[in-house]
Enzyme design. Structure first.
Site, PDB file in Angstrom:
ATOM      1  N   SER A 100     -32.903  18.684   8.194  1.00  0.00           N
ATOM      2  CA  SER A 100     -32.187  18.609   6.918  1.00  0.00           C
ATOM      3  C   SER A 100     -33.072  18.729   5.683  1.00  0.00           C
ATOM      4  CB  SER A 100     -31.395  17.296   6.843  1.00  0.00           C
ATOM      5  OG  SER A 100     -30.251  17.358   7.666  1.00  0.00           O
TER       6      SER A 100
ATOM      7  N   LYS B 144     -31.960  21.243   3.157  1.00  0.00           N
ATOM      8  CA  LYS B 144     -31.006  21.023   2.068  1.00  0.00           C
ATOM      9  C   LYS B 144     -31.674  21.001   0.689  1.00  0.00           C
ATOM     10  CE  LYS B 144     -27.566  18.547   4.874  1.00  0.00           C
ATOM     11  NZ  LYS B 144     -28.184  18.211   6.162  1.00  0.00           N
TER      12      LYS B 144
ATOM     13  N   SER C 205     -27.070  13.131   3.468  1.00  0.00           N
ATOM     14  CA  SER C 205     -27.424  14.391   4.136  1.00  0.00           C
ATOM     15  C   SER C 205     -26.217  15.016   4.815  1.00  0.00           C
ATOM     16  CB  SER C 205     -28.551  14.168   5.152  1.00  0.00           C
ATOM     17  OG  SER C 205     -29.193  15.369   5.481  1.00  0.00           O
TER      18      SER C 205
END
Length: 313
Positions: free
Chosen positions: A101, A104, A157
């Site tokens: 993640s 992101k 997230s």
């Protein structure tokens, strides 16, 4: 490629971006900073938007100021000064690895580049078919304030938020991923390749600590993003029962109250392991740390930041 404010004198990671998840890059030379503005034909270059100006890390040259040995080290790591680019500690910083993640960060950078805070994001059926971590209460078909979705992307997230934002910005997830990769090229991120806006799938989604340090600086140079990633929690209006949503940051430094923490992003998959890009400010200095596949990213980041601030006192 034009770089405002610094001249990149060495860029020797040819082929770094070609590796798949888990590929190890063995090139040690990366960049060397030469002080002074970049000279162009008509004089010094004008300062670019800081969110689009890569951080020039002093990877080559003098040895690191700090020597920190971990019993169980991360697969890759970096401690650096966010403002000067000085590298204080490194462990295979150009090793190409899956980043989960941490992906992101790029998703968020593209969103704030192209959409105002009061824009709306529709919750699509594709967003609700997410896998992995999520905001989790997105109402199908509703239009949510974009800034709320950014908080959902960066604090818990949310993979559902990532998909919805990608569709809002580019129409399809595939088109947004293409733009992510174009932006990586524009920023000179030679280790980085994206295959999704959320990082849930490891295949084809990778980077290295050097590139992630550059993305971290870009995130912190965007005031909208800097405000979000520094929050331990957010309470925001939301079209569900009760009229608001509570979002909590996964960052272990914020959760434990590490002094001066200002962000940034966590990540985890089985292949990527536990990953962290973090930053803290103390006595006017900002230090960043990148840890990839760390056994305990919160503890290791704390040790590195403590040593880094002590060395600069």
């Amino acid at each position: 490629m034009r770089r405002a404010g610094v001249l990149i004198a060495v860029l020797a990671l040819a082929g770094c971006g070609g590796g798949g998840a888990g590929t190890q890059a063995t090139h040690e030379a990366r960049t060397q900073v030469v002080a002074g503005p970049l000279q162009v034909a008509n004089g010094p270059a004008q300062a670019a938007d800081p969110g689009n100006r890569p951080l020039a890390l002093a990877i080559t040259g003098a040895s690191d100021r700090l020597h920190v040995a971990f019993k169980r080290p991360p697969r890759s790591g970096l401690l650096f000064d966010l403002d000067t680019g000085e590298v204080l500690w490194r462990r295979q910083p150009d090793r190409v690895l899956p980043i989960a993640s941490l992906t992101k960060m790029m998703t968020a950078l593209l969103v704030v580049e192209r959409a105002p805070p009061d824009a709306k994001v529709r919750v699509t059926k594709e967003a609700l078919a997410y896998k992995g971590s999520a905001v989790g209460v997105l109402p199908k078909g509703k239009r949510i304030k974009l800034e709320t979705m950014l908080n959902g992307l960066l604090l818990p997230s949310g993979n559902d938020a990532a998909i919805a934002l990608a569709q809002r910005m580019s129409g399809t997830v595939a088109a947004f991923v293409q733009r992510m990769n174009e932006q990586a090229v524009d920023l000179g991120l030679t280790c980085t390749r994206f295959s999704s806006p959320d990082g849930f799938e490891d295949a084809g989604n990778h980077s290295c600590a050097i590139d992630l340090a550059e993305m971290a600086r870009a995130v912190l140079d965007r005031p909208r993003l800097a405000r979000i990633v520094a929050r331990r929690r957010a309470v925001l209006p939301f079209p569900i029962k009760g009229g608001r949503i509570y979002l909590f940051n996964n960052n272990p430094l914020l959760r434990t109250g590490y002094p001066g923490t200002i962000g940034i992003k966590t990540g985890y998959t089985d292949a990527a392991g536990r990953c962290l890009v973090a930053a803290a400010r103390r006595n006017g200095r900002r230090l960043g740390v990148v840890l990839l596949h760390s056994p305990d990213p919160g503890k290791q980041a704390t040790q590195l930041l403590n040593r880094g601030f002590a060395a600069q006192a």
